[in-house]
Design a protein around this motif. Structure first.
Motif, PDB file in Angstrom:
ATOM      1  N   LEU A   1      -5.208 -11.091   6.259  1.00  0.00           N
ATOM      2  CA  LEU A   1      -3.849 -10.060   5.755  1.00  0.00           C
ATOM      3  C   LEU A   1      -3.761  -9.130   6.810  1.00  0.00           C
ATOM      4  N   VAL A   2      -2.706  -9.121   7.218  1.00  0.00           N
ATOM      5  CA  VAL A   2      -2.281  -8.210   8.530  1.00  0.00           C
ATOM      6  C   VAL A   2      -1.307  -6.985   8.072  1.00  0.00           C
ATOM      7  N   PHE A   3      -1.720  -5.651   8.370  1.00  0.00           N
ATOM      8  CA  PHE A   3      -1.018  -4.467   8.090  1.00  0.00           C
ATOM      9  C   PHE A   3       0.194  -4.484   8.738  1.00  0.00           C
ATOM     10  N   VAL A   4       1.292  -3.990   8.153  1.00  0.00           N
ATOM     11  CA  VAL A   4       2.699  -3.752   8.822  1.00  0.00           C
ATOM     12  C   VAL A   4       3.220  -2.607   8.124  1.00  0.00           C
ATOM     13  N   PRO A   5       3.957  -1.420   8.876  1.00  0.00           N
ATOM     14  CA  PRO A   5       4.426  -0.480   8.051  1.00  0.00           C
ATOM     15  C   PRO A   5       5.729  -0.838   7.552  1.00  0.00           C
ATOM     16  N   LEU A   6       5.978  -0.160   6.409  1.00  0.00           N
ATOM     17  CA  LEU A   6       7.289  -0.348   5.799  1.00  0.00           C
ATOM     18  C   LEU A   6       8.226   0.634   6.089  1.00  0.00           C
ATOM     19  N   VAL A   7       8.100   1.541   7.262  1.00  0.00           N
ATOM     20  CA  VAL A   7       8.969   2.472   7.538  1.00  0.00           C
ATOM     21  C   VAL A   7      10.062   1.687   8.357  1.00  0.00           C
ATOM     22  N   GLY A   8      11.443   1.863   7.970  1.00  0.00           N
ATOM     23  CA  GLY A   8      12.558   1.212   8.785  1.00  0.00           C
ATOM     24  C   GLY A   8      12.641  -0.356   8.087  1.00  0.00           C
ATOM     25  N   ALA A   9      11.850  -0.626   7.174  1.00  0.00           N
ATOM     26  CA  ALA A   9      12.095  -2.226   6.801  1.00  0.00           C
ATOM     27  C   ALA A   9      13.459  -2.446   5.811  1.00  0.00           C
ATOM     28  N   THR A  10      13.948  -3.530   5.790  1.00  0.00           N
ATOM     29  CA  THR A  10      14.890  -3.665   4.936  1.00  0.00           C
ATOM     30  C   THR A  10      14.941  -5.040   4.245  1.00  0.00           C
ATOM     31  N   VAL A  11      15.417  -5.187   3.216  1.00  0.00           N
ATOM     32  CA  VAL A  11      15.536  -6.527   2.418  1.00  0.00           C
ATOM     33  C   VAL A  11      16.630  -7.082   2.632  1.00  0.00           C
TER      34      VAL A  11
ATOM     35  N   ALA B   1      10.305  -3.454  10.992  1.00  0.00           N
ATOM     36  CA  ALA B   1      11.047  -2.889  12.240  1.00  0.00           C
ATOM     37  C   ALA B   1      10.102  -3.151  13.383  1.00  0.00           C
ATOM     38  N   GLN B   2       9.085  -3.965  13.220  1.00  0.00           N
ATOM     39  CA  GLN B   2       8.112  -4.259  14.335  1.00  0.00           C
ATOM     40  C   GLN B   2       8.379  -5.484  14.663  1.00  0.00           C
ATOM     41  N   THR B   3       7.566  -5.787  16.053  1.00  0.00           N
ATOM     42  CA  THR B   3       7.835  -7.147  16.714  1.00  0.00           C
ATOM     43  C   THR B   3       6.801  -8.104  15.977  1.00  0.00           C
TER      44      THR B   3
ATOM     45  N   TYR C   1       0.980  -1.163   0.078  1.00  0.00           N
ATOM     46  CA  TYR C   1      -0.001  -0.010  -0.115  1.00  0.00           C
ATOM     47  C   TYR C   1       0.903   1.333   0.010  1.00  0.00           C
ATOM     48  N   VAL C   2       0.546   2.183  -1.005  1.00  0.00           N
ATOM     49  CA  VAL C   2       1.432   3.353  -1.117  1.00  0.00           C
ATOM     50  C   VAL C   2       0.594   4.547  -0.369  1.00  0.00           C
ATOM     51  N   ASP C   3       1.460   5.601   0.196  1.00  0.00           N
ATOM     52  CA  ASP C   3       1.034   6.832   0.669  1.00  0.00           C
ATOM     53  C   ASP C   3       0.396   7.602  -0.579  1.00  0.00           C
ATOM     54  N   THR C   4      -0.769   7.880  -0.727  1.00  0.00           N
ATOM     55  CA  THR C   4      -1.423   8.462  -1.662  1.00  0.00           C
ATOM     56  C   THR C   4      -0.742  10.019  -1.935  1.00  0.00           C
ATOM     57  N   MET C   5      -0.338  10.693  -0.743  1.00  0.00           N
ATOM     58  CA  MET C   5       0.367  11.858  -0.681  1.00  0.00           C
ATOM     59  C   MET C   5       1.710  11.840  -1.510  1.00  0.00           C
ATOM     60  N   THR C   6       2.454  10.840  -1.310  1.00  0.00           N
ATOM     61  CA  THR C   6       3.709  10.778  -1.855  1.00  0.00           C
ATOM     62  C   THR C   6       4.119   9.649  -3.005  1.00  0.00           C
ATOM     63  N   ASP C   7       3.315   8.702  -3.117  1.00  0.00           N
ATOM     64  CA  ASP C   7       3.089   7.450  -4.076  1.00  0.00           C
ATOM     65  C   ASP C   7       4.326   6.506  -3.578  1.00  0.00           C
ATOM     66  N   GLU C   8       4.837   6.566  -2.251  1.00  0.00           N
ATOM     67  CA  GLU C   8       6.022   5.873  -1.705  1.00  0.00           C
ATOM     68  C   GLU C   8       5.349   4.714  -1.118  1.00  0.00           C
ATOM     69  N   PRO C   9       6.133   3.436  -1.115  1.00  0.00           N
ATOM     70  CA  PRO C   9       5.377   2.577  -0.302  1.00  0.00           C
ATOM     71  C   PRO C   9       5.337   2.714   1.146  1.00  0.00           C
ATOM     72  N   PHE C  10       4.180   2.424   1.851  1.00  0.00           N
ATOM     73  CA  PHE C  10       4.153   2.688   3.199  1.00  0.00           C
ATOM     74  C   PHE C  10       3.629   1.613   4.200  1.00  0.00           C
ATOM     75  N   PHE C  11       2.784   0.926   3.743  1.00  0.00           N
ATOM     76  CA  PHE C  11       2.451  -0.420   4.318  1.00  0.00           C
ATOM     77  C   PHE C  11       2.399  -1.559   3.500  1.00  0.00           C
ATOM     78  N   ALA C  12       2.432  -2.688   4.086  1.00  0.00           N
ATOM     79  CA  ALA C  12       2.323  -4.060   3.404  1.00  0.00           C
ATOM     80  C   ALA C  12       1.443  -4.922   4.061  1.00  0.00           C
ATOM     81  N   THR C  13       0.676  -5.540   3.301  1.00  0.00           N
ATOM     82  CA  THR C  13       0.064  -6.789   3.907  1.00  0.00           C
ATOM     83  C   THR C  13       0.580  -8.094   4.151  1.00  0.00           C
ATOM     84  N   VAL C  14       0.441  -8.798   5.012  1.00  0.00           N
ATOM     85  CA  VAL C  14       1.202 -10.210   5.359  1.00  0.00           C
ATOM     86  C   VAL C  14       0.395 -11.175   5.461  1.00  0.00           C
ATOM     87  N   THR C  15       0.382 -12.379   4.769  1.00  0.00           N
ATOM     88  CA  THR C  15      -0.523 -13.373   4.944  1.00  0.00           C
ATOM     89  C   THR C  15      -0.041 -14.038   6.223  1.00  0.00           C
TER      90      THR C  15
END
Length: 118
Positions: free
Chosen positions: A53-63, A71-73, A30-44
């Protein structure tokens, strides 16, 4: 952060928490509609007969090699707002997703949605 095209290519890959414990698989971004940047993901997550499908922020995420590390627990993600595997996030539920992770929620100037699925 990620390039939107790059993170979408990770659909179906493992998602792990801040400690490296597997949460589930990346379903969508899911992207932030203001910036069109990835902001949340859904995880099965869940049992094969009771997936959600659970929502988790992508802020601080790494590949990493074959996984996305958020970055969450695991506990915080398991308690996060969720939708059915074939569901959609209603606009009225967006503030709850942000509030769960103690993130500020601001709709668009004309009241439009903050998140868009890509």
């Amino acid at each position: 952060m990620f390039e939107a095209g790059d993170i979408r290519e990770w659909r179906g890959r493992d998602v792990v928490d801040a400690d490296g414990s597997k949460l589930g698989t990346l379903e969508s971004v899911y992207v932030d509609t203001m910036t069109d940047e990835p902001f949340f993901a859904t995880v099965t997550m869940g049992l094969p007969t009771r997936r959600r499908l659970v929502f988790v922020p992508l802020v601080g995420a790494t590949v990493g090699p074959g996984y996305l590390k958020v970055a969450q627990t695991k506990r915080a993600v398991k308690q996060a707002p969720s939708i059915d595997t074939d569901g959609v996030l209603p606009a009225t539920d967006e503030p709850a997703v942000f509030a769960h992770y103690e993130m500020a929620y601001t709709p668009g100037a004309a009241g439009e949605r903050r998140l868009a699925r890509r």
